[in-house]
Scaffold this active site. Structure first.
Site, PDB file in Angstrom:
ATOM      1  N   CYS A  22       0.827  -1.204   0.000  1.00 48.51           N
ATOM      2  CA  CYS A  22       0.000   0.000   0.000  1.00 48.51           C
ATOM      3  C   CYS A  22       0.866   1.261   0.000  1.00 48.51           C
ATOM      4  O   CYS A  22       1.886   1.323   0.685  1.00 48.51           O
ATOM      5  CB  CYS A  22      -0.933   0.005   1.196  1.00 48.51           C
ATOM      6  N   ALA A  65      -3.137  -3.472  -2.280  1.00 48.31           N
ATOM      7  CA  ALA A  65      -4.511  -3.794  -1.904  1.00 48.31           C
ATOM      8  C   ALA A  65      -5.441  -2.674  -2.336  1.00 48.31           C
ATOM      9  O   ALA A  65      -5.334  -1.535  -1.873  1.00 48.31           O
ATOM     10  CB  ALA A  65      -4.599  -4.003  -0.396  1.00 48.31           C
ATOM     11  N   GLN A  90      -4.436  -6.611  -6.656  1.00 45.79           N
ATOM     12  CA  GLN A  90      -4.948  -7.299  -5.482  1.00 45.79           C
ATOM     13  C   GLN A  90      -6.225  -6.588  -5.033  1.00 45.79           C
ATOM     14  O   GLN A  90      -6.198  -5.398  -4.714  1.00 45.79           O
ATOM     15  CB  GLN A  90      -3.918  -7.282  -4.351  1.00 45.79           C
ATOM     16  N   HIS A  96      -7.233 -10.883  -1.783  1.00 40.20           N
ATOM     17  CA  HIS A  96      -6.448 -10.710  -0.559  1.00 40.20           C
ATOM     18  C   HIS A  96      -7.117 -11.464   0.586  1.00 40.20           C
ATOM     19  O   HIS A  96      -8.108 -11.020   1.155  1.00 40.20           O
ATOM     20  CB  HIS A  96      -6.338  -9.223  -0.225  1.00 40.20           C
ATOM     21  N   HIS A 123      -3.112 -11.467   6.105  1.00 36.85           N
ATOM     22  CA  HIS A 123      -2.735 -10.338   6.965  1.00 36.85           C
ATOM     23  C   HIS A 123      -3.855  -9.813   7.856  1.00 36.85           C
ATOM     24  O   HIS A 123      -3.857  -8.642   8.241  1.00 36.85           O
ATOM     25  CB  HIS A 123      -2.144  -9.206   6.111  1.00 36.85           C
ATOM     26  N   TYR A 173      -7.024  -9.279   7.292  1.00 39.94           N
ATOM     27  CA  TYR A 173      -8.115  -8.507   6.716  1.00 39.94           C
ATOM     28  C   TYR A 173      -9.345  -9.415   6.585  1.00 39.94           C
ATOM     29  O   TYR A 173      -9.333 -10.559   7.049  1.00 39.94           O
ATOM     30  CB  TYR A 173      -7.668  -7.870   5.406  1.00 39.94           C
ATOM     31  N   ARG A 226      -4.031 -14.662  -1.985  1.00 38.21           N
ATOM     32  CA  ARG A 226      -2.974 -14.445  -0.987  1.00 38.21           C
ATOM     33  C   ARG A 226      -3.456 -14.948   0.361  1.00 38.21           C
ATOM     34  O   ARG A 226      -4.559 -14.642   0.796  1.00 38.21           O
ATOM     35  CB  ARG A 226      -2.575 -12.973  -0.885  1.00 38.21           C
ATOM     36  N   LEU A 245      11.447 -11.191   3.264  1.00 37.75           N
ATOM     37  CA  LEU A 245      12.891 -10.993   3.409  1.00 37.75           C
ATOM     38  C   LEU A 245      13.692 -11.793   2.383  1.00 37.75           C
ATOM     39  O   LEU A 245      14.670 -12.458   2.700  1.00 37.75           O
ATOM     40  CB  LEU A 245      13.343 -11.325   4.829  1.00 37.75           C
ATOM     41  N   GLY A 288       9.111  -7.271  -1.791  1.00 35.74           N
ATOM     42  CA  GLY A 288       8.400  -6.119  -1.257  1.00 35.74           C
ATOM     43  C   GLY A 288       9.346  -4.971  -1.018  1.00 35.74           C
ATOM     44  O   GLY A 288       9.685  -4.214  -1.923  1.00 35.74           O
ATOM     45  N   ARG A 289       9.817  -4.853   0.218  1.00 38.56           N
ATOM     46  CA  ARG A 289      10.676  -3.725   0.586  1.00 38.56           C
ATOM     47  C   ARG A 289      11.923  -3.608  -0.283  1.00 38.56           C
ATOM     48  O   ARG A 289      12.415  -2.511  -0.538  1.00 38.56           O
ATOM     49  CB  ARG A 289      11.080  -3.841   2.059  1.00 38.56           C
TER      50      ARG A 289
END
Length: 359
Positions: free
Chosen positions: A26, A63, A105, A182, A185, A187, A235, A307, A329-330
């Site tokens: 997001c 999302a 997503q 989704h 996580h 949700y 997911r 990671l 991701g990151r």
């Protein structure tokens, strides 16, 4: 080993040029209210375009809420009206022109809805802060200080299913080639899956079969609207990381077998997010074993996330058959051209825009 990471991967009629994919993240950057609420703008275009130019094979857009009340924050992207569709088409057109598969997503945040942007603290926001009262399977707040959510009625559940179906039609009109539901996580869909958050005593709560009833209704509604030739992802948080009373890795494998029969093509395997203050053994590739279990035990295509930062690490995951693709991701936030750099290190190639041929 490195070349496997950069081999094409086909699901139904769609082929990603490599196995380096972008996880949904997001941006909390849309307008919160008014006619431009939830509409993508220049930030979103530049954000996704940079990763496509950088060689990413498939991009899953953050999302994107199926309704205003389904947003994680008032600043989330949405896909509940046609104004949003027009803005998203600009993004998908550019991604396709770079050889990147555009995915989206679609999501409903459930009891974790109506929170502020992370850099504003991320706490709950009420009507005075452009927020609203969240809804959930049961009136159980996410954490201390969060509001008690409204318990969805059976009619309300069906309304959400229809919102997912409508979002799918709009995703097709916007030019996406992959839709991801989704279910992770903590949700709404994940809240129904986990007995920690789902305390219902009707046909949507209790047993495994009852807890997956709403998620499967969403899958069936989305698959009915999504063309047969295009792939559908789901997911999942493979575990809530709770010592007892949560969703488990064994249930994830069991659900994967069911999802295959309902037309899902790949499981995007993450973990956590349902409950705060849980102990998670975070480390390089810490979620990869859950994707590997889905592949080995359910015989289901899976993507790994968590990671994954180094080219050799990503290549090994795919080459060893632990996952069919890696979702970064990151690391892609830090380096939009990660795929191009990784290909260079591993002796492989990715598409290079003509404008960058000197690089």
């Amino acid at each position: 080993m490195g070349t496997t990471l950069f081999e094409p991967y086909t699901l139904r009629s769609v082929t990603a040029p490599n196995r380096v994919w972008m996880a949904p993240m997001c941006q909390y950057s849309a307008e919160p209210t008014g006619p431009q609420a939830g509409v993508a703008h220049d930030w979103h275009f530049a954000h996704y375009a940079a990763r496509a130019v950088g060689g990413t094979g498939l991009i899953l857009q953050e999302a994107t809420a199926v309704s205003p009340e389904g947003r994680i924050s008032p600043y989330d992207l949405g896909i509940w009206n046609d104004t949003q569709v027009e803005a998203l088409r600009r993004i998908t057109d550019f991604l396709k022109a770079q050889g990147t598969v555009p995915g989206i997503q679609i999501a409903h945040a459930g009891r974790k809805a109506s929170t502020d942007a992370p850099w504003k603290g991320g706490g709950p926001v009420g009507p005075e802060g452009r927020g609203w009262r969240p809804s959930a399977p049961s009136p159980v707040p996410f954490a201390e200080g969060h509001p008690v959510p409204h318990e969805l009625t059976v009619e309300g559940i069906q309304e959400v299913v229809e919102q997912f179906a409508a979002a799918t039609r709009r995703a097709l009109a916007a030019g996406y080639q992959v839709v991801e539901i989704h279910g992770a996580h903590g949700y709404l869909i994940g809240e129904f899956l986990s007995p920690h958050s789902n305390r219902r005593t009707d046909e949507y709560g209790g047993s495994f079969e009852n807890r997956i009833r709403f998620p499967l209704a969403v899958v069936d509604a989305v698959r009915a609207e999504w063309p047969e030739e295009l792939p559908l992802f789901f997911r999942i948080s493979a575990t809530d990381w709770l010592e007892e009373g949560g969703w488990t890795a064994d249930e994830t494998v069991r659900l994967a077998e069911v999802l295959q029969r309902h037309g899902v093509d790949l499981l995007d395997v993450s973990t956590g997010g349902l409950a705060p203050d849980v102990r998670i053994p975070v480390g390089p590739g810490y979620q990869v074993p859950f994707a590997a279990r889905v592949k080995a035990e359910a015989g289901f295509p899976a993507a790994a996330v968590g990671l994954i930062t180094e080219p050799a690490q990503a290549a090994k995951i795919v080459a060893n058959g632990e996952a069919d693709a890696v979702l970064l991701g990151r690391e892609l936030l830090r380096d939009p051209h990660w795929a191009r750099r990784a290909a260079g290190e591993l002796g492989a190639e990715v598409r290079r825009p003509n404008q960058y041929h000197r690089s």
